[in-house]
Write a protein that holds these residues in place. Structure first.
Motif, mmCIF file in Angstrom:
data_model
loop_
_atom_site.group_PDB
_atom_site.id
_atom_site.type_symbol
_atom_site.label_atom_id
_atom_site.label_comp_id
_atom_site.label_asym_id
_atom_site.label_seq_id
_atom_site.Cartn_x
_atom_site.Cartn_y
_atom_site.Cartn_z
ATOM 1 N N LEU A 181 0.888 -1.391 0.009
ATOM 2 C CA LEU A 181 0.068 -0.084 -0.099
ATOM 3 C C LEU A 181 0.888 0.958 -0.055
ATOM 4 C CD1 LEU A 181 -2.736 -0.953 2.436
ATOM 5 C CD2 LEU A 181 -2.798 -1.035 -0.075
ATOM 6 N N LEU A 182 2.050 1.266 0.242
ATOM 7 C CA LEU A 182 3.094 2.448 0.290
ATOM 8 C C LEU A 182 3.803 2.635 -1.027
ATOM 9 C CD1 LEU A 182 4.752 2.007 3.919
ATOM 10 C CD2 LEU A 182 3.180 3.755 3.039
ATOM 11 N N LEU A 183 4.103 1.620 -1.601
ATOM 12 C CA LEU A 183 4.943 1.510 -2.940
ATOM 13 C C LEU A 183 4.126 1.891 -4.138
ATOM 14 C CD1 LEU A 183 7.825 -0.964 -2.224
ATOM 15 C CD2 LEU A 183 7.578 1.745 -1.674
ATOM 16 N N ARG A 184 4.434 2.150 -5.225
ATOM 17 C CA ARG A 184 3.605 2.553 -6.399
ATOM 18 C C ARG A 184 3.488 1.722 -7.316
ATOM 19 N NH1 ARG A 184 6.135 8.619 -7.712
ATOM 20 N NH2 ARG A 184 5.785 9.572 -5.822
ATOM 21 N N SER A 185 4.218 0.527 -7.434
ATOM 22 C CA SER A 185 4.193 -0.579 -8.451
ATOM 23 C C SER A 185 4.365 -1.855 -8.057
ATOM 24 C CB SER A 185 5.042 -0.062 -9.550
ATOM 25 O OG SER A 185 6.378 -0.232 -9.247
ATOM 26 N N PRO A 186 3.701 -2.762 -8.574
ATOM 27 C CA PRO A 186 3.983 -4.173 -8.164
ATOM 28 C C PRO A 186 5.546 -4.641 -8.081
ATOM 29 C CG PRO A 186 1.953 -4.175 -9.548
ATOM 30 C CD PRO A 186 2.667 -2.879 -9.576
ATOM 31 N N SER A 187 6.061 -4.295 -9.281
ATOM 32 C CA SER A 187 7.414 -4.620 -9.407
ATOM 33 C C SER A 187 8.387 -3.994 -8.261
ATOM 34 C CB SER A 187 8.151 -4.327 -10.595
ATOM 35 O OG SER A 187 8.043 -2.829 -10.758
ATOM 36 N N ALA A 188 8.129 -2.765 -7.698
ATOM 37 C CA ALA A 188 8.538 -2.056 -6.659
ATOM 38 C C ALA A 188 8.314 -2.885 -5.319
ATOM 39 C CB ALA A 188 8.203 -0.550 -6.433
ATOM 40 N N VAL A 189 7.380 -3.514 -5.219
ATOM 41 C CA VAL A 189 6.979 -3.889 -4.064
ATOM 42 C C VAL A 189 7.950 -5.573 -4.004
ATOM 43 C CG1 VAL A 189 5.113 -5.272 -2.832
ATOM 44 C CG2 VAL A 189 4.653 -3.082 -3.637
ATOM 45 N N MET A 190 8.071 -6.096 -5.151
ATOM 46 C CA MET A 190 8.804 -7.411 -5.067
ATOM 47 C C MET A 190 10.162 -7.078 -4.989
ATOM 48 S SD MET A 190 8.743 -10.169 -8.394
ATOM 49 C CE MET A 190 7.136 -10.467 -8.252
ATOM 50 N N ASN A 191 10.647 -6.023 -5.658
ATOM 51 C CA ASN A 191 12.060 -5.732 -5.479
ATOM 52 C C ASN A 191 12.575 -5.420 -3.779
ATOM 53 O OD1 ASN A 191 12.435 -6.193 -8.050
ATOM 54 N ND2 ASN A 191 12.329 -3.942 -8.803
ATOM 55 N N ALA A 192 11.494 -4.535 -3.088
ATOM 56 C CA ALA A 192 11.784 -4.091 -1.837
ATOM 57 C C ALA A 192 11.610 -5.373 -1.098
ATOM 58 C CB ALA A 192 10.676 -3.157 -1.561
ATOM 59 N N GLY A 193 10.521 -6.243 -1.066
ATOM 60 C CA GLY A 193 10.353 -7.066 -0.526
ATOM 61 C C GLY A 193 11.565 -8.338 -0.478
ATOM 62 N N PHE A 194 12.032 -8.664 -1.616
ATOM 63 C CA PHE A 194 13.066 -9.677 -1.732
ATOM 64 C C PHE A 194 14.532 -9.154 -1.195
ATOM 65 C CE2 PHE A 194 10.209 -12.139 -4.667
ATOM 66 C CZ PHE A 194 10.353 -13.289 -4.043
ATOM 67 N N MET A 195 14.662 -7.674 -1.650
ATOM 68 C CA MET A 195 15.659 -7.047 -0.874
ATOM 69 C C MET A 195 15.676 -7.398 0.649
ATOM 70 S SD MET A 195 16.445 -3.696 -3.125
ATOM 71 C CE MET A 195 17.457 -2.939 -1.962
ATOM 72 N N ALA A 196 14.616 -7.334 1.377
ATOM 73 C CA ALA A 196 14.556 -7.534 2.646
ATOM 74 C C ALA A 196 14.672 -8.972 3.068
ATOM 75 C CB ALA A 196 13.138 -6.895 3.391
ATOM 76 N N ILE A 197 14.091 -9.757 2.330
ATOM 77 C CA ILE A 197 13.984 -11.276 2.694
ATOM 78 C C ILE A 197 15.035 -12.075 2.587
ATOM 79 C CG2 ILE A 197 12.726 -12.147 0.836
ATOM 80 C CD1 ILE A 197 11.614 -12.639 4.437
ATOM 81 N N PHE A 198 15.790 -11.801 1.293
ATOM 82 C CA PHE A 198 17.025 -12.563 1.081
ATOM 83 C C PHE A 198 18.022 -12.528 2.149
ATOM 84 C CE2 PHE A 198 15.338 -13.554 -3.390
ATOM 85 C CZ PHE A 198 16.177 -14.674 -3.575
ATOM 86 N N PRO A 199 18.505 -11.490 2.680
ATOM 87 C CA PRO A 199 19.536 -11.209 3.436
ATOM 88 C C PRO A 199 19.232 -11.989 4.824
ATOM 89 C CG PRO A 199 19.190 -9.302 2.371
ATOM 90 C CD PRO A 199 18.078 -9.851 2.050
ATOM 91 N N LEU A 200 18.214 -11.829 5.219
ATOM 92 C CA LEU A 200 17.733 -12.493 6.472
ATOM 93 C C LEU A 200 17.554 -13.842 6.390
ATOM 94 C CD1 LEU A 200 14.612 -10.127 7.858
ATOM 95 C CD2 LEU A 200 17.042 -10.290 8.771
ATOM 96 N N THR A 201 17.290 -14.323 5.107
ATOM 97 C CA THR A 201 17.064 -15.765 4.851
ATOM 98 C C THR A 201 18.670 -16.506 4.942
ATOM 99 O OG1 THR A 201 14.856 -15.636 4.004
ATOM 100 C CG2 THR A 201 16.306 -17.601 3.557
ATOM 101 N N PHE A 202 19.585 -15.858 4.048
ATOM 102 C CA PHE A 202 20.863 -16.344 3.821
ATOM 103 C C PHE A 202 21.677 -16.339 4.938
ATOM 104 C CE2 PHE A 202 18.986 -16.834 -0.346
ATOM 105 C CZ PHE A 202 19.533 -18.118 -0.709
ATOM 106 N N LEU A 203 21.535 -15.085 5.793
ATOM 107 C CA LEU A 203 22.214 -14.979 7.008
ATOM 108 C C LEU A 203 21.427 -15.681 8.219
ATOM 109 C CD1 LEU A 203 23.299 -11.265 6.295
ATOM 110 C CD2 LEU A 203 24.496 -13.342 6.037
ATOM 111 N N SER A 204 21.226 -16.838 7.821
ATOM 112 C CA SER A 204 20.552 -17.599 8.972
ATOM 113 C C SER A 204 21.054 -19.028 9.082
ATOM 114 C CB SER A 204 19.011 -17.614 8.772
ATOM 115 O OG SER A 204 18.878 -18.779 7.829
ATOM 116 N N ASN A 205 20.525 -19.840 9.900
ATOM 117 C CA ASN A 205 21.115 -21.248 9.909
ATOM 118 C C ASN A 205 20.163 -22.250 9.019
ATOM 119 O OD1 ASN A 205 18.589 -21.488 11.222
ATOM 120 N ND2 ASN A 205 19.377 -22.225 13.230
#
Length: 270
Positions: A181-205
């Protein structure tokens, strides 16, 4: 205008008994079913919860299993619960993408004009996404069993791990609906989402034992909520999950929902 025309007009405009207003639960379930219908009409939407998890499991097991654990079988026992967590959590990003798609197409404006509980479309969409999480988890567990994985706690342990992962994913999905609801396009949401979830997932056990990492990185991995979720998932499948870790996972899911669900609803109303 003749009397006959007046009578015909009154008959056409006569109000019939208004149907009862849909309850919040009924409206939410209806919007959840809408999500299922979208999948039925476009089955390709299930590729990310069927093919992608299988690819991850195969690649990590057979490319890195021998190097990390010395045996693909032993590494499969370690990595499968982590892949289960990763596959389900990656899917949460699409909750925000789907919501943003409805927003940019004007569908949200139609929903807001309906005489229903305002949060119903949001909650219904997340309920529909929960089915996607369930499909992703079942695919991983079943395919792991085909490859030779055998959870020590049996079917109950695997189902418990899947249930806890879905509860956590439900809480995390509210974060991405806020982004939607904050970002302007679906692609922006996807990019921002994966930029957040990828590091947290790979920097884990999820993939490796934290004890093999540098001290600073190990300290981060140990407190990473995704690491704790993966640990709980392994513990439930092995039958030795710790109550403290399980409490942290559930508390985190509740906290994410308590913070981001009201924020999402507020943005939705505006």
């Amino acid at each position: 205008m003749s009397t006959l025309e007046n009578d015909s007009l009154r008959s056409a405009l006569a109000s019939t008994p208004r149907p009862p207003r849909a309850s919040a639960a009924s409206a939410a379930l209806t919007f959840g079913w809408r999500g299922m219908l979208k999948v039925r009409h476009v089955p390709e939407q299930l590729l990310d919860v069927t093919i992608t998890p299988v690819m991850f499991l195969l690649m990590f097991t057979y490319l890195f299993g021998g190097a990390i654990e010395g045996s693909t079988g032993e590494y499969l026992d370690y990595v499968l619960p982590g892949i289960l967590v990763m596959s389900v959590l990656f899917t949460t990003v699409y909750s925000g993408v789907a919501l943003n798609t409805d927003l940019t197409k004007g569908v949200i404006d139609r929903f807001r004009s309906l005489p229903i509980a305002k949060p119903a479309p949001l909650l219904g969409a997340l309920l529909g996404d929960t089915v996607r999480y369930l499909v992703a988890g079942i695919v991983i567990i079943v395919f792991g069993v085909i490859l030779g994985y055998r959870p020590d706690a049996g079917v109950p342990g695997a189902l418990a791990a899947l249930a806890v992962t879905i509860v956590f994913a439900f809480g995390l999905s509210w974060v991405f609906t806020t982004l939607g609801l904050l970002l302007r396009s679906p692609s922006a949401v996807m990019n921002a989402g994966f930029m957040a979830i990828f590091p947290l997932t790979f920097l884990s056990n999820v993939f490796v034992d934290p004890s093999t990492l540098p001290a600073a990185l190990e300290a981060f991995v140990e407190v990473n909520p995704i690491s704790i979720l993966a640990t709980v998932s392994r513990g439930l499948m092995e039958g030795n999950a710790e109550a403290g870790d399980l409490a942290i996972v559930l508390a985190t899911a509740v906290a994410l929902t308590a913070i981001f669900a009201p924020l999402t609803v507020r943005l939705y109303r505006r």
